[in-house]
Design a protein around this motif. Structure first.
Motif, PDB file in Angstrom:
ATOM      1  N   GLY A   8       0.692  -1.255  -0.114  1.00 20.02           N
ATOM      2  CA  GLY A   8       0.157  -0.133   0.026  1.00 20.02           C
ATOM      3  C   GLY A   8       0.805   1.263  -0.100  1.00 20.02           C
ATOM      4  O   GLY A   8       0.354   2.434   0.029  1.00 20.02           O
ATOM      5  N   THR A   9       2.010   1.191   0.249  1.00 20.49           N
ATOM      6  CA  THR A   9       3.081   2.523   0.305  1.00 20.49           C
ATOM      7  C   THR A   9       3.431   2.609  -1.211  1.00 20.49           C
ATOM      8  O   THR A   9       4.185   3.673  -1.463  1.00 20.49           O
ATOM      9  CB  THR A   9       4.104   2.095   1.082  1.00 20.49           C
ATOM     10  N   PHE A  11       3.169   2.700  -5.695  1.00 17.73           N
ATOM     11  CA  PHE A  11       2.637   3.540  -6.608  1.00 17.73           C
ATOM     12  C   PHE A  11       1.114   3.310  -6.876  1.00 17.73           C
ATOM     13  O   PHE A  11       0.191   4.123  -6.505  1.00 17.73           O
ATOM     14  CB  PHE A  11       3.390   3.680  -7.949  1.00 17.73           C
ATOM     15  N   ASN A  33       8.019  -1.465   6.412  1.00 20.20           N
ATOM     16  CA  ASN A  33       8.276  -0.140   7.144  1.00 20.20           C
ATOM     17  C   ASN A  33       7.100   0.730   7.652  1.00 20.20           C
ATOM     18  O   ASN A  33       6.813   1.540   6.928  1.00 20.20           O
ATOM     19  CB  ASN A  33       9.329   0.569   6.096  1.00 20.20           C
ATOM     20  N   THR A  54       8.002 -12.342   1.202  1.00 17.09           N
ATOM     21  CA  THR A  54       8.789 -13.236   1.035  1.00 17.09           C
ATOM     22  C   THR A  54       9.217 -14.152   2.165  1.00 17.09           C
ATOM     23  O   THR A  54       9.910 -15.022   2.071  1.00 17.09           O
ATOM     24  CB  THR A  54       9.944 -12.891   0.195  1.00 17.09           C
ATOM     25  N   VAL A  73       2.121  -5.758  -4.378  1.00  9.44           N
ATOM     26  CA  VAL A  73       3.728  -5.717  -3.930  1.00  9.44           C
ATOM     27  C   VAL A  73       4.380  -5.784  -5.301  1.00  9.44           C
ATOM     28  O   VAL A  73       4.014  -6.416  -6.301  1.00  9.44           O
ATOM     29  CB  VAL A  73       3.720  -6.983  -3.106  1.00  9.44           C
ATOM     30  N   GLN A  74       5.541  -5.250  -5.384  1.00 10.55           N
ATOM     31  CA  GLN A  74       6.587  -5.326  -6.337  1.00 10.55           C
ATOM     32  C   GLN A  74       8.103  -5.297  -5.806  1.00 10.55           C
ATOM     33  O   GLN A  74       8.255  -4.635  -4.771  1.00 10.55           O
ATOM     34  CB  GLN A  74       6.470  -4.378  -7.406  1.00 10.55           C
ATOM     35  N   PRO A  76      11.887  -4.278  -4.934  1.00 14.01           N
ATOM     36  CA  PRO A  76      12.519  -2.801  -5.005  1.00 14.01           C
ATOM     37  C   PRO A  76      13.412  -3.125  -6.316  1.00 14.01           C
ATOM     38  O   PRO A  76      13.901  -4.162  -6.518  1.00 14.01           O
ATOM     39  CB  PRO A  76      13.367  -2.935  -3.884  1.00 14.01           C
ATOM     40  N   LEU A 115      -3.328  -7.549  -7.756  1.00 10.45           N
ATOM     41  CA  LEU A 115      -2.792  -6.680  -8.844  1.00 10.45           C
ATOM     42  C   LEU A 115      -1.734  -7.472  -9.670  1.00 10.45           C
ATOM     43  O   LEU A 115      -0.483  -7.372  -9.334  1.00 10.45           O
ATOM     44  CB  LEU A 115      -2.094  -5.429  -8.358  1.00 10.45           C
ATOM     45  N   SER A 116      -2.283  -7.820 -10.732  1.00  7.34           N
ATOM     46  CA  SER A 116      -1.439  -8.793 -11.736  1.00  7.34           C
ATOM     47  C   SER A 116      -0.990  -7.527 -12.643  1.00  7.34           C
ATOM     48  O   SER A 116      -0.318  -6.644 -12.582  1.00  7.34           O
ATOM     49  CB  SER A 116      -2.200  -9.734 -12.358  1.00  7.34           C
ATOM     50  N   PRO A 151      -3.387  -4.351 -15.142  1.00 11.48           N
ATOM     51  CA  PRO A 151      -3.046  -3.355 -15.722  1.00 11.48           C
ATOM     52  C   PRO A 151      -2.153  -3.056 -16.964  1.00 11.48           C
ATOM     53  O   PRO A 151      -1.061  -3.838 -16.813  1.00 11.48           O
ATOM     54  CB  PRO A 151      -2.580  -2.301 -14.562  1.00 11.48           C
TER      55      PRO A 151
HETATM   56  N1  LIG Z   1       3.246   0.282 -12.299  1.00 10.57           N
HETATM   57  C1  LIG Z   1       2.802  -0.290 -13.272  1.00 10.57           C
HETATM   58  O1  LIG Z   1       2.847   0.493 -14.275  1.00 10.57           O
HETATM   59  C2  LIG Z   1       2.146  -1.377 -13.309  1.00 10.57           C
HETATM   60  C3  LIG Z   1       1.513  -2.169 -14.378  1.00 10.57           C
HETATM   61  C4  LIG Z   1       1.154  -3.249 -14.464  1.00 10.57           C
HETATM   62  C5  LIG Z   1       0.818  -3.908 -13.202  1.00 10.57           C
HETATM   63  N2  LIG Z   1       1.618  -3.428 -12.037  1.00 10.57           N
HETATM   64  C6  LIG Z   1       1.733  -4.382 -10.854  1.00 10.57           C
HETATM   65  O2  LIG Z   1       1.066  -3.346  -9.948  1.00 10.57           O
HETATM   66  C7  LIG Z   1       1.553  -3.863  -8.680  1.00 10.57           C
HETATM   67  C8  LIG Z   1       2.139  -2.620  -7.936  1.00 10.57           C
HETATM   68  O3  LIG Z   1       3.216  -2.123  -8.842  1.00 10.57           O
HETATM   69  P1  LIG Z   1       3.958  -0.607  -8.418  1.00 10.57           P
HETATM   70  O4  LIG Z   1       4.220   0.053  -9.479  1.00 10.57           O
HETATM   71  O5  LIG Z   1       2.726   0.243  -7.546  1.00 10.57           O
HETATM   72  O6  LIG Z   1       4.904  -1.028  -7.248  1.00 10.57           O
HETATM   73  P2  LIG Z   1       5.956  -0.132  -6.485  1.00 10.57           P
HETATM   74  O7  LIG Z   1       5.482   1.483  -6.549  1.00 10.57           O
HETATM   75  O8  LIG Z   1       7.137  -0.571  -6.556  1.00 10.57           O
HETATM   76  O9  LIG Z   1       5.581  -0.555  -4.935  1.00 10.57           O
HETATM   77  C9  LIG Z   1       5.777  -1.808  -4.577  1.00 10.57           C
HETATM   78  C10 LIG Z   1       5.555  -2.157  -3.133  1.00 10.57           C
HETATM   79  O10 LIG Z   1       5.647  -3.520  -2.688  1.00 10.57           O
HETATM   80  C11 LIG Z   1       6.017  -3.262  -1.290  1.00 10.57           C
HETATM   81  N3  LIG Z   1       7.003  -4.518  -1.050  1.00 10.57           N
HETATM   82  C12 LIG Z   1       8.222  -4.774  -1.774  1.00 10.57           C
HETATM   83  N4  LIG Z   1       8.714  -5.719  -1.277  1.00 10.57           N
HETATM   84  C13 LIG Z   1       7.921  -6.049  -0.264  1.00 10.57           C
HETATM   85  C14 LIG Z   1       8.028  -7.343   0.493  1.00 10.57           C
HETATM   86  N5  LIG Z   1       8.874  -8.097   0.616  1.00 10.57           N
HETATM   87  N6  LIG Z   1       6.939  -7.537   1.396  1.00 10.57           N
HETATM   88  C15 LIG Z   1       5.884  -6.640   1.250  1.00 10.57           C
HETATM   89  N7  LIG Z   1       5.993  -5.752   0.562  1.00 10.57           N
HETATM   90  C16 LIG Z   1       6.650  -5.350  -0.042  1.00 10.57           C
HETATM   91  C17 LIG Z   1       6.613  -2.012  -1.075  1.00 10.57           C
HETATM   92  O11 LIG Z   1       6.365  -1.711   0.266  1.00 10.57           O
HETATM   93  P3  LIG Z   1       7.372  -1.488   1.419  1.00 10.57           P
HETATM   94  O12 LIG Z   1       8.625  -0.990   0.964  1.00 10.57           O
HETATM   95  O13 LIG Z   1       6.569  -0.226   2.170  1.00 10.57           O
HETATM   96  O14 LIG Z   1       7.513  -2.723   2.037  1.00 10.57           O
HETATM   97  C18 LIG Z   1       6.037  -1.106  -2.199  1.00 10.57           C
HETATM   98  O15 LIG Z   1       4.881  -0.332  -1.500  1.00 10.57           O
HETATM   99  C19 LIG Z   1       2.791  -4.972  -8.878  1.00 10.57           C
HETATM  100  O16 LIG Z   1       2.429  -6.256  -8.896  1.00 10.57           O
HETATM  101  C20 LIG Z   1       3.052  -4.617 -10.342  1.00 10.57           C
HETATM  102  O17 LIG Z   1       3.578  -5.683 -11.150  1.00 10.57           O
HETATM  103  C21 LIG Z   1       2.269  -2.278 -12.090  1.00 10.57           C
END
Ligand SMILES: NC(=O)c1ccc[n+]([C@@H]2O[C@H](COP(=O)([O-])OP(=O)(O)OC[C@H]3O[C@@H](n4cnc5c(N)ncnc54)[C@H](OP(=O)(O)O)[C@@H]3O)[C@@H](O)[C@H]2O)c1
Length: 302
Positions: A8-9, A11, A33, A54, A73-74, A76, A115-116, A151
């Motif tokens: 939830g933190t 994007f 965090n 994980t 989740v995604q 880092p 969210l796939s 998405p």
């Molecule tokens: N952005 C796009 O254009 C896009 C397009 C298609 C699909 N998606 C999908 O949408 C989802 C979210 O993408 P996003 O772009 O929003 O990702 P993001 O901004 O990189 O955010 C990822 C989140 O995952 C959390 N995270 C990372 N490692 C973790 C762990 N080991 N345990 C728990 N939480 C963890 C982080 O939270 P903390 O650091 O607070 O733990 C962070 O808030 C993903 O599945 C992605 O594949 C995104």
């Protein structure tokens, strides 16, 4: 409802959690965090719990009392896998999602929103589509009620890619475009992704046990995307395509860095098509994503 948003933190997680908070749900953000949650304005009113997808034992009890979980989740440094540090699609997208599904089952939480991504496919040769496809399969066979949302390329304040292009455009007379091939995508504003999450929780009778795809109304080439961005920003810049093979050659040595800014695999991910079928989304969830120009004007026009 009481909804736990893992990631939830992030994007899209922020867009999902914010949209759920707007409609009166009690949201708890699952994060590595928890202190960060109160620093994010969009998460005002949300609780936080510590958990790492994980690390299955770290999830024990984190979903207690919840009615539903959203997984956004995604790993880092996405899309740049760093295998020696365990930053891989398989560990986060597949295993991390499966750990969370198991925790939901053990905690009696029977709704799981995942969210796939566009193109998810368990049989794909490409690891990002495969990991997401396998996570989807695990969810469909879990016995939980599910919504899967795939998405296309998402943009909005705080995104990774569009913000980078906007920053480069502000500073440089030249805007690089990865690849000379015509890449077809349907950019979708994060708010529309958040809206699709919210609508799924409003339409409990009809939205669940379905897979939706979400993208903007227009199939655009990357070149058209960049020109729309420049137009909205009121800038004239030269868009220069960089052949993928050159970009891969140039980034290959970066693989040796502890946290590479780009790698050949990251380049390959970035030039994938992202064409989706939004008909089910529009019919069932009644979400009609805004065109790119409208979405960009929301936050790039002063
Ligand atoms: N952005 C796009 O254009 C896009 C397009 C298609 C699909 N998606 C999908 O949408 C989802 C979210 O993408 P996003 O772009 O929003 O990702 P993001 O901004 O990189 O955010 C990822 C989140 O995952 C959390 N995270 C990372 N490692 C973790 C762990 N080991 N345990 C728990 N939480 C963890 C982080 O939270 P903390 O650091 O607070 O733990 C962070 O808030 C993903 O599945 C992605 O594949 C995104």
């Amino acid at each position: 409802m009481k909804i736990v948003v893992a990631g939830g933190t992030g994007f899209l997680g922020r867009a999902a959690a914010g949209s759920l908070l707007d409609s009166g749900h009690a949201v708890t953000v699952l994060t590595r965090n928890p202190d960060r949650v109160r620093t994010i304005p969009r998460l005002a009113g949300a609780d936080a719990r510590r958990g790492d997808v994980t690390d299955a034992p770290s999830l024990r009890g984190t979903l207690a009392g919840a009615d539903a979980v959203v997984c956004a989740v995604q790993f880092p440094n996405h899309p740049i896998e760093v295998e020696r540090k365990g930053l891989t699609y398989d560990r986060f997208d597949r295993l991390g999602t499966e750990n969370l599904i198991r925790e939901a089952q053990d905690s009696g939480v029977n709704r799981f929103f995942y969210l796939s991504g566009a193109g998810a496919d368990p049989a794909s040769d490409l690891v990002w589509y495969r990991a997401k496809g396998r996570a989807e399969e695990s969810l469909r066979h879990s016995g939980l009620r599910y919504v899967i949302l795939r998405p296309s390329w998402a943009y909005g304040p705080g995104d990774q890619a569009m913000s980078k292009f906007a920053s480069i455009a502000r500073l440089s007379p030249v805007l690089p475009q990865l690849g000379v091939r015509t890449q077809r995508i349907q950019p979708v504003h994060a708010d529309d992704v958040g809206l699709a999450v919210r609508r799924s929780f409003e339409l409990l009778e009809v939205a669940w046990d379905k897979t939706f795809e979400i993208g903007g109304p227009d199939i655009m080439t990357m070149n058209a995307v960049l020109h729309t961005l420049l137009d909205v920003m009121g800038l004239r810049r030269l868009v220069v395509p960089i052949p993928v093979v050159l970009a891969k050659l140039g980034t290959a040595p970066l693989k040796l860095l502890p946290r590479p800014p780009m790698t050949p695999q990251g380049i390959e991910f970035a030039v994938q098509d992202g064409v989706v079928d939004t008909s089910l989304l529009e019919k069932v969830l009644e979400v009609h994503p805004v065109p790119l120009r409208v979405g960009l004007e929301r936050y790039l026009v002063p």
